[in-house]
Scaffold this motif. Structure first.
Motif, short mmCIF file in Angstrom:
data_model
loop_
_atom_site.label_atom_id
_atom_site.label_comp_id
_atom_site.label_asym_id
_atom_site.label_seq_id
_atom_site.Cartn_x
_atom_site.Cartn_y
_atom_site.Cartn_z
N HIS A 89 6.71 37.39 -19.20
CA HIS A 89 8.06 37.47 -19.29
C HIS A 89 8.62 36.57 -20.29
CE1 HIS A 89 8.49 39.80 -15.62
NE2 HIS A 89 7.34 39.06 -15.06
N THR A 90 9.77 36.91 -20.72
CA THR A 90 10.62 35.99 -21.82
C THR A 90 11.57 35.16 -20.92
OG1 THR A 90 12.03 37.54 -22.51
CG2 THR A 90 10.03 37.39 -23.68
N ALA A 91 12.19 34.21 -21.56
CA ALA A 91 13.20 33.59 -21.02
C ALA A 91 14.52 34.29 -20.91
CB ALA A 91 13.41 31.99 -21.60
N ASN A 92 14.78 35.21 -22.01
CA ASN A 92 15.82 35.84 -22.47
C ASN A 92 16.24 36.98 -21.08
OD1 ASN A 92 14.11 37.54 -23.30
ND2 ASN A 92 14.79 37.86 -25.39
N GLY A 93 16.72 36.75 -20.22
CA GLY A 93 17.00 37.73 -18.97
C GLY A 93 15.80 38.34 -18.37
N GLY A 94 14.68 37.74 -18.45
CA GLY A 94 13.54 38.25 -17.66
C GLY A 94 13.03 39.45 -18.18
N GLU A 95 13.40 39.90 -19.49
CA GLU A 95 12.65 41.20 -19.59
C GLU A 95 11.08 40.92 -19.81
OE1 GLU A 95 14.48 42.99 -23.05
OE2 GLU A 95 15.05 40.76 -23.67
N GLU A 96 10.49 42.21 -19.68
CA GLU A 96 9.19 42.10 -19.91
C GLU A 96 8.67 42.15 -21.31
OE1 GLU A 96 6.43 44.61 -17.84
OE2 GLU A 96 6.47 43.58 -16.12
N THR A 97 7.80 41.36 -21.89
CA THR A 97 7.13 41.76 -23.26
C THR A 97 5.59 41.73 -23.20
OG1 THR A 97 6.93 39.27 -23.79
CG2 THR A 97 9.15 40.22 -24.33
N ALA A 117 10.82 30.75 -18.36
CA ALA A 117 11.02 32.07 -17.48
C ALA A 117 10.45 31.96 -16.08
CB ALA A 117 10.54 33.39 -17.99
N ASN A 118 9.26 31.27 -16.13
CA ASN A 118 8.56 31.06 -14.92
C ASN A 118 8.14 29.67 -14.54
OD1 ASN A 118 6.52 30.92 -16.56
ND2 ASN A 118 5.48 32.87 -15.82
N GLY A 119 8.87 28.71 -14.96
CA GLY A 119 8.68 27.41 -14.77
C GLY A 119 7.38 26.86 -15.39
N GLY A 120 6.89 27.30 -16.24
CA GLY A 120 5.64 26.87 -17.01
C GLY A 120 4.25 27.37 -16.22
N ALA A 121 4.57 28.22 -15.08
CA ALA A 121 3.12 28.76 -14.52
C ALA A 121 2.95 29.87 -14.84
CB ALA A 121 3.21 28.53 -12.92
N ASN A 122 2.36 30.25 -15.99
CA ASN A 122 2.20 31.56 -16.74
C ASN A 122 0.69 31.97 -16.45
OD1 ASN A 122 1.26 29.78 -18.59
ND2 ASN A 122 2.50 30.55 -20.37
N GLY A 123 -0.34 31.20 -15.70
CA GLY A 123 -1.55 31.50 -15.56
C GLY A 123 -2.47 31.46 -16.71
N LEU A 124 -2.00 30.73 -17.93
CA LEU A 124 -3.04 30.64 -18.95
C LEU A 124 -4.39 30.27 -18.64
CD1 LEU A 124 -0.77 28.94 -21.53
CD2 LEU A 124 -1.64 31.37 -21.65
N THR A 125 -4.73 29.36 -17.62
CA THR A 125 -5.91 29.22 -17.39
C THR A 125 -6.78 30.59 -16.57
OG1 THR A 125 -5.47 28.36 -15.08
CG2 THR A 125 -5.37 26.81 -16.97
N ASN A 126 -6.28 31.62 -16.47
CA ASN A 126 -6.75 32.88 -15.60
C ASN A 126 -6.89 33.83 -16.80
OD1 ASN A 126 -7.12 31.36 -13.36
ND2 ASN A 126 -5.09 32.09 -12.80
N ALA A 127 -6.98 33.43 -18.03
CA ALA A 127 -6.81 34.42 -19.14
C ALA A 127 -8.16 35.18 -18.77
CB ALA A 127 -6.89 33.89 -20.60
N GLY A 128 -8.19 36.68 -19.13
CA GLY A 128 -9.20 37.59 -18.87
C GLY A 128 -9.99 37.53 -20.36
N VAL A 129 -11.09 38.37 -20.21
CA VAL A 129 -11.86 38.68 -21.25
C VAL A 129 -11.23 39.24 -22.53
CG1 VAL A 129 -14.15 39.75 -22.03
CG2 VAL A 129 -13.84 38.56 -19.83
N ASN A 130 -10.38 40.08 -21.90
CA ASN A 130 -9.66 40.94 -23.32
C ASN A 130 -8.40 40.08 -23.83
OD1 ASN A 130 -7.90 41.15 -21.14
ND2 ASN A 130 -7.89 43.39 -21.03
N GLY A 131 -8.26 38.88 -23.17
CA GLY A 131 -7.22 38.18 -23.85
C GLY A 131 -6.09 38.25 -22.87
N LEU A 152 1.52 27.96 -25.91
CA LEU A 152 1.99 28.99 -25.17
C LEU A 152 2.99 28.77 -23.99
CD1 LEU A 152 -1.02 31.22 -25.20
CD2 LEU A 152 1.16 31.78 -26.33
N ARG A 153 2.77 27.59 -23.45
CA ARG A 153 3.49 27.39 -22.29
C ARG A 153 4.79 26.77 -22.84
NH1 ARG A 153 -1.09 24.40 -20.73
NH2 ARG A 153 -2.35 25.67 -19.26
N ALA A 154 4.82 25.85 -23.95
CA ALA A 154 6.28 25.63 -24.62
C ALA A 154 7.17 26.99 -25.03
CB ALA A 154 5.83 24.68 -25.73
N VAL A 155 6.36 27.93 -25.38
CA VAL A 155 7.00 28.95 -25.82
C VAL A 155 7.47 29.90 -24.59
CG1 VAL A 155 6.89 31.40 -26.86
CG2 VAL A 155 6.07 29.25 -28.10
N ASN A 156 6.62 30.21 -23.75
CA ASN A 156 6.90 30.88 -22.41
C ASN A 156 7.17 30.29 -21.13
OD1 ASN A 156 7.15 33.49 -21.55
ND2 ASN A 156 5.04 33.51 -20.79
N GLY A 157 7.50 28.85 -21.21
CA GLY A 157 7.45 28.09 -19.85
C GLY A 157 8.56 28.30 -19.33
#
Length: 172
Positions: free
Chosen positions: A147-155, A119-133, A112-117
């Motif tokens: 966020h995605t790397a293509n223009g910063g639009e939310e997904t 846009a935000n420098g790799g700090a996407n908070g995966l270690t803080n995943a909630g119970v609902n995913g 997930l860091r490789a796919v989404n890394g």
């Protein structure tokens, strides 16, 4: 537990009486016949006492395997030892599964860091995943702020997870 102790004491008396009766019968002589009859009557009395005490231990379940061990003239403690060994083996298997899931979680987080890394420098908070995913992002926003790397639009988080899943299935 008082009833159990009483039944246990009766069982021990019965065993001892049977042992003594066995010795008397083994060394039987006409002059020892009154002693044999005395021991037989004592044994009958002990069995009657055991029958009367039967209601004291109605809530105890004995596994059939223990009775099989006894029928095979094996020590019932061997059953307990075997069962304990089986439990230890199951605990070791469970610990191995937990460790495997930790490794799997780390691998998924890396993908997930490789796919989404980007846009935000790799700090996407995966270690803080909630119970609902949901995955939180330092940028905030709805749906965990992914966020995605293509223009910063939310997904949505589901799209990121689907991309990671597709990437994992295409990698040999």
């Amino acid at each position: 537990t008082e009833g159990v102790a009483q039944v246990e004491a009766l069982a021990e008396e019965i065993i001892e009486s049977i042992r003594i009766l066995g010795i008397c019968v083994e060394e039987f002589a006409p002059e020892t016949q009154p002693l044999v009859w005395e021991k037989v009557n004592e044994l009958v009395t002990l069995f009657q006492s055991l029958e009367q005490s039967r209601g004291l231990v109605t809530n105890i379940d004995v596994p059939l395997q223990v009775l099989s061990y006894i029928d095979q003239s094996r020590n019932p403690e061997l059953y307990s030892q075997r069962l304990l060994g089986d439990c230890e083996a199951a605990a070791a298997r469970t610990a191995g599964k937990v460790e495997s899931f930790k490794v799997f979680h780390s691998a998924c987080a890396e993908k997930l860091r490789a796919v989404n890394g980007g846009a935000n420098g790799g700090a996407n908070g995966l270690t803080n995943a909630g119970v609902n995913g949901s995955v939180s992002s330092p940028r905030g926003g709805e749906n965990g702020g992914a966020h995605t790397a293509n223009g910063g639009e939310e997904t949505s988080n589901n799209a990121v997870a689907a991309a990671a899943d597709a990437d994992m299935h295409t990698t040999p």
